[in-house]
Design a protein around this motif. Structure first.
Motif, short mmCIF file in Angstrom:
data_model
loop_
_atom_site.label_atom_id
_atom_site.label_comp_id
_atom_site.label_asym_id
_atom_site.label_seq_id
_atom_site.Cartn_x
_atom_site.Cartn_y
_atom_site.Cartn_z
N ALA A 1 0.83 -1.21 0.00
CA ALA A 1 0.00 0.00 0.00
C ALA A 1 0.87 1.26 0.00
CB ALA A 1 -0.92 0.00 1.22
N PHE A 2 1.94 1.26 0.79
CA PHE A 2 2.86 2.40 0.78
C PHE A 2 3.58 2.50 -0.56
CE2 PHE A 2 2.36 1.93 5.38
CZ PHE A 2 2.18 3.25 5.74
N GLY A 3 3.88 1.35 -1.17
CA GLY A 3 4.51 1.37 -2.48
C GLY A 3 3.60 1.99 -3.53
N VAL A 4 2.31 1.69 -3.46
CA VAL A 4 1.35 2.28 -4.39
C VAL A 4 1.27 3.79 -4.19
CG1 VAL A 4 -1.10 2.39 -4.99
CG2 VAL A 4 -0.02 0.18 -4.65
N LEU A 5 1.26 4.23 -2.93
CA LEU A 5 1.22 5.66 -2.66
C LEU A 5 2.45 6.37 -3.20
CD1 LEU A 5 -0.22 5.99 0.98
CD2 LEU A 5 -1.23 6.84 -1.14
N LYS A 6 3.62 5.78 -3.02
CA LYS A 6 4.85 6.41 -3.51
C LYS A 6 4.89 6.44 -5.03
CE LYS A 6 7.83 3.97 -1.12
NZ LYS A 6 9.15 3.53 -0.59
N GLN A 7 4.33 5.42 -5.66
CA GLN A 7 4.31 5.39 -7.12
C GLN A 7 3.33 6.40 -7.69
OE1 GLN A 7 6.38 3.67 -8.89
NE2 GLN A 7 5.55 4.22 -10.91
N CYS B 1 -2.34 12.89 0.25
CA CYS B 1 -2.09 11.83 -0.72
C CYS B 1 -3.02 10.64 -0.49
CB CYS B 1 -0.63 11.38 -0.63
SG CYS B 1 0.57 12.61 -1.20
N VAL B 2 -3.24 10.29 0.77
CA VAL B 2 -4.15 9.18 1.08
C VAL B 2 -5.57 9.51 0.65
CG1 VAL B 2 -5.17 7.85 2.96
CG2 VAL B 2 -2.72 8.30 2.95
N ILE B 3 -6.01 10.74 0.92
CA ILE B 3 -7.37 11.15 0.54
C ILE B 3 -7.53 11.12 -0.98
CG2 ILE B 3 -8.98 13.09 0.50
CD1 ILE B 3 -7.92 13.87 3.26
N LEU B 4 -6.54 11.64 -1.71
CA LEU B 4 -6.61 11.62 -3.17
C LEU B 4 -6.63 10.19 -3.70
CD1 LEU B 4 -4.08 14.49 -4.02
CD2 LEU B 4 -6.57 14.54 -4.34
N CYS C 1 1.97 9.12 -5.92
CA CYS C 1 2.26 10.47 -5.41
C CYS C 1 3.77 10.56 -5.17
CB CYS C 1 1.49 10.76 -4.12
SG CYS C 1 -0.30 10.50 -4.26
N HIS C 2 4.51 11.02 -6.17
CA HIS C 2 5.96 11.01 -6.10
C HIS C 2 6.52 11.92 -5.02
CE1 HIS C 2 6.54 9.37 -10.47
NE2 HIS C 2 5.84 8.57 -9.70
N ILE C 3 5.70 12.83 -4.52
CA ILE C 3 6.20 13.73 -3.48
C ILE C 3 6.61 12.96 -2.23
CG2 ILE C 3 3.90 14.16 -2.47
CD1 ILE C 3 4.79 17.05 -2.01
N ILE C 4 6.00 11.79 -2.02
CA ILE C 4 6.34 10.98 -0.85
C ILE C 4 7.73 10.38 -0.97
CG2 ILE C 4 5.58 9.03 0.58
CD1 ILE C 4 2.78 9.47 -0.38
N LYS C 5 8.22 10.22 -2.19
CA LYS C 5 9.52 9.59 -2.41
C LYS C 5 10.68 10.56 -2.22
CE LYS C 5 9.82 6.83 -5.94
NZ LYS C 5 9.77 6.28 -7.31
N HIS C 6 10.40 11.86 -2.16
CA HIS C 6 11.48 12.85 -2.08
C HIS C 6 11.95 13.02 -0.63
CE1 HIS C 6 11.10 14.28 -6.26
NE2 HIS C 6 9.82 13.97 -6.11
N PRO C 7 13.19 13.44 -0.42
CA PRO C 7 13.69 13.71 0.93
C PRO C 7 12.87 14.81 1.61
CG PRO C 7 15.50 13.59 -0.63
CD PRO C 7 14.25 13.60 -1.45
N THR C 8 12.63 14.64 2.90
CA THR C 8 11.76 15.59 3.62
C THR C 8 12.38 16.03 4.95
OG1 THR C 8 10.60 13.72 4.66
CG2 THR C 8 9.66 14.59 2.63
N ARG C 9 13.68 15.99 5.06
CA ARG C 9 14.30 16.34 6.34
C ARG C 9 14.11 17.81 6.70
NH1 ARG C 9 20.15 13.15 6.50
NH2 ARG C 9 19.28 11.04 6.41
N THR C 10 13.89 18.67 5.71
CA THR C 10 13.71 20.09 6.01
C THR C 10 12.26 20.43 6.35
OG1 THR C 10 13.39 20.56 3.64
CG2 THR C 10 15.63 20.71 4.51
N TRP C 11 11.36 19.45 6.26
CA TRP C 11 9.96 19.71 6.57
C TRP C 11 9.70 19.49 8.05
CZ3 TRP C 11 6.59 17.16 2.18
CH2 TRP C 11 7.00 17.68 0.95
#
Length: 212
Positions: free
Chosen positions: A83-89, A113-116, A91-101
């Motif tokens: 399920a997480f793999g489907v989300l990353k595929q 992303c889950v709602i969409l 919604c590519h934003i989930i695959k990007h580094p997010t350390r600054t967020w």
């Protein structure tokens, strides 16, 4: 610290059960094998503690019931990972580094992303639940952190006896369902797959047809 993010450290730092402890989580009560349970559960591996909200597999199943449960539990864990793999595929934003967020932004992005994803599934007619715009969700009463009710829920979640009871009930439930779908003989199950006593006859009939 970098390199210290093993499963247990992440669990202790993650507010996984906050909604349950504070009364914000929806009702997740259910009945299995004739016994009622109040909270949902997560399938996990052997490193997790024996909480009432975790269901682990058997490391060394000794009989057919436990072998079947092990297959079912591991299958559910793979579904969650996919399920997480489907989300990353999708919604590519989930695959990007997010350390600054910050945490709030991460939560907002993942929730969106889950709602969409759910909206797409519903539009395609593959939703497993339905609701209407007239449905009213009554917010539960919030439980104050540190209150007696709060700590009683902590003890309920960390109840080791409840963990083993749920383990047993799910094992019996899955085994009973397999017997119901099969022919009533647990020894004829093939590694968790539904056994069809007419399968061999059908294969022989197909071979005869081919010969003709």
């Amino acid at each position: 610290m970098a390199g210290s993010n093993n499963d247990m450290n992440v669990l202790h730092a993650f507010p996984l059960f906050n909604d349950i402890l504070q009364g914000k989580a929806p009702d997740m009560s259910y009945v299995v094998n004739g016994n009622e349970y109040k909270y949902g559960y997560y399938p996990g591996d052997g490193i997790y503690p024996e909480f009432a909200t975790f269901v682990k597999s058997f490391s060394f199943p000794v009989d057919e019931k436990r072998k079947l449960f092990k297959l079912a539990q591991e299958s559910e864990r793979k579904d969650a990972e996919r399920a997480f793999g489907v989300l990353k595929q999708r919604c590519h934003i989930i695959k990007h580094p997010t350390r600054t967020w910050d945490r709030a932004k991460l939560t907002t992005v993942l929730t969106a992303c889950v709602i969409l994803h759910n909206m797409i599934i519903e539009e395609e007619g593959r939703a497993i639940c339905s609701y209407t715009g007239n449905d009213v969700l009554n917010p539960p009463a919030v439980i104050q952190v540190g209150s007696s009710t709060y700590f009683s829920r902590v003890l309920e979640i960390q109840n080791r006896e409840k963990h083993h009871n749920l383990w047993h009930d799910l094992t019996e439930h899955i085994w009973g369902r397999q017997l119901q779908w099969g022919n009533g003989d647990g020894d004829k199950k093939d590694e968790g797959n539904d056994y069809d006593e007419n399968a061999d006859d059908d294969d022989e009939a197909d071979e005869d047809d081919d010969k003709e």
